[in-house]
Design an enzyme around this catalytic site. Sequence first.
Site, short mmCIF file in Angstrom:
data_model
loop_
_atom_site.label_atom_id
_atom_site.label_comp_id
_atom_site.label_asym_id
_atom_site.label_seq_id
_atom_site.Cartn_x
_atom_site.Cartn_y
_atom_site.Cartn_z
N GLY A 128 44.04 43.76 40.84
CA GLY A 128 42.77 43.74 40.12
C GLY A 128 41.96 44.98 40.38
N VAL B 102 42.40 46.45 44.06
CA VAL B 102 43.07 45.56 45.00
C VAL B 102 44.57 45.61 44.72
CG1 VAL B 102 43.32 43.20 45.85
CG2 VAL B 102 41.08 44.03 45.10
N ASN C 249 35.36 34.72 42.47
CA ASN C 249 35.34 35.04 43.88
C ASN C 249 35.82 33.88 44.75
OD1 ASN C 249 34.49 37.64 43.51
ND2 ASN C 249 32.32 37.19 43.80
N ASP D 149 27.05 36.20 45.87
CA ASP D 149 27.82 36.42 44.65
C ASP D 149 28.90 35.35 44.49
OD1 ASP D 149 28.27 37.77 42.27
OD2 ASP D 149 29.82 39.04 43.13
N GLY E 96 37.61 46.51 40.12
CA GLY E 96 36.20 46.24 39.85
C GLY E 96 35.35 47.41 40.29
N GLY E 97 34.02 47.19 40.31
CA GLY E 97 33.12 48.27 40.69
C GLY E 97 33.31 48.73 42.11
N PHE E 98 33.88 47.88 42.97
CA PHE E 98 34.10 48.21 44.38
C PHE E 98 35.32 49.09 44.56
CE2 PHE E 98 36.13 44.22 43.26
CZ PHE E 98 37.45 44.50 43.54
N LYS F 188 42.30 46.01 49.69
CA LYS F 188 41.16 46.40 48.87
C LYS F 188 40.84 47.86 49.16
CE LYS F 188 37.32 43.95 46.85
NZ LYS F 188 36.46 42.77 46.97
#
Length: 414
Positions: free
Chosen positions: A94, A101, A217, A212, A96-98, A115
């Site tokens: 996956g 993964v 999640n 969050d 995302g903004g972070f 991650k």
Amino acid sequence: MSLLEVCLTVCYAGKGNLSSGKIISIVAAIVAFVLLLIAGFCILRWKRKNKYNTTNTPSRCSAANDIMTIESLQFDLGTIAAATNKFSDDNKLGEGGFGQVFKGILPSGQEIAVKRLSRRSGQGEKEFKNEVAVVAKLQHRNLVRLLGFCLEGEEKLLIYEFVPNRSLDCFLFDSEKGRELDWSTRCKIIKGIARGILYLHEDSQLRIIHRDLKASNVLLDREMNPKISDFGMARIFGVDENQGNTSRIVGTYGYMSPEYAMHGQFSVKSDVYSFGVSVLEIISGKKNNSFHQVDGFEDLLSYSWELWSKGTPLELLDPTLRDSCLEDEVIRCIQIGLLCVQEDPAKRPSMATIVLVLNSSNVLTSVVPQRPASFFRYKNKSSIPTSELEFNQSRFSSMPSSINEVSISETYPR
């Protein structure tokens, strides 16, 4: 006056009346008294020094142990690169903004999820290690376990246990996969999420607000047990702290409590609100922030409350669950979900109360849910965009999901 002068004075004053033997005895007594004073002073000083060293030694050892613990969690970059096939797209789970993964396999054969934090993150090495040390101590069957980290050059990596069934939203909002979640499985997921949040709020070493919590999640293991992930936006509080404020709102609309979305105020009751939204989503199979209006209802929360107030709460139930559900359990879970999304944080139950009720066999007859906070109502009052908000990159936004700010209005005993 020195000891010698004292002795001479005594001798001079008494030479007419005292014998030499008596003079010697007096001088000896004075000398002995002075020596006792000196000895007493030395013993007192030694005891104070020893007490100081005893008091401070544990803290020094603790600090050393903390450093050793952090270092023991560190992985070599080469090992992680090999485990993920050099972070190949085939291993990507996956993004995302972070960051991204990846799935990996260690030389021991253990499967991991890696991650890879975005290089835009402004977090320093010391802060990164400190947060790793805190999160690594979180041990609960309903939390994704952090195995370690890698910090080399510009790379910041977090290594987690691999959870094979991906996230809850992959099942819940998919018409086909959703059929795999019968009522007993959904009920187990609801209870597991509640236990995980209770651990963060009350049973871990520090009070932690996730900030969050949502279906994406929550990861599912092979037995479909839920594991809360992504502590990148969580806030850590001391046990005597119960409220926090922030000028930067981070999270996802539809799951944020109104006091947080509008005023930046957050607490354990913020997580309770997010939990309530998640419960109603799990029951209905519908997503709150993409809920298609039904008979003019603004969102899933308003729709759920209307059905409850009309005495027809079971109409909320996902049609695929009709044959597998226990009606009393469904009604109890709907009631809990609605109580969690009350607009006033003080009216929301604590996670301890929620866990207690979920494991009971009775519906709460003494507590009546009021109209919940409307997503669209507070969205229109706020200038924050309705899309998913950007992760706060200055915080620990690299874990399988959130950790760092808080506001609390705890009205139930812990």
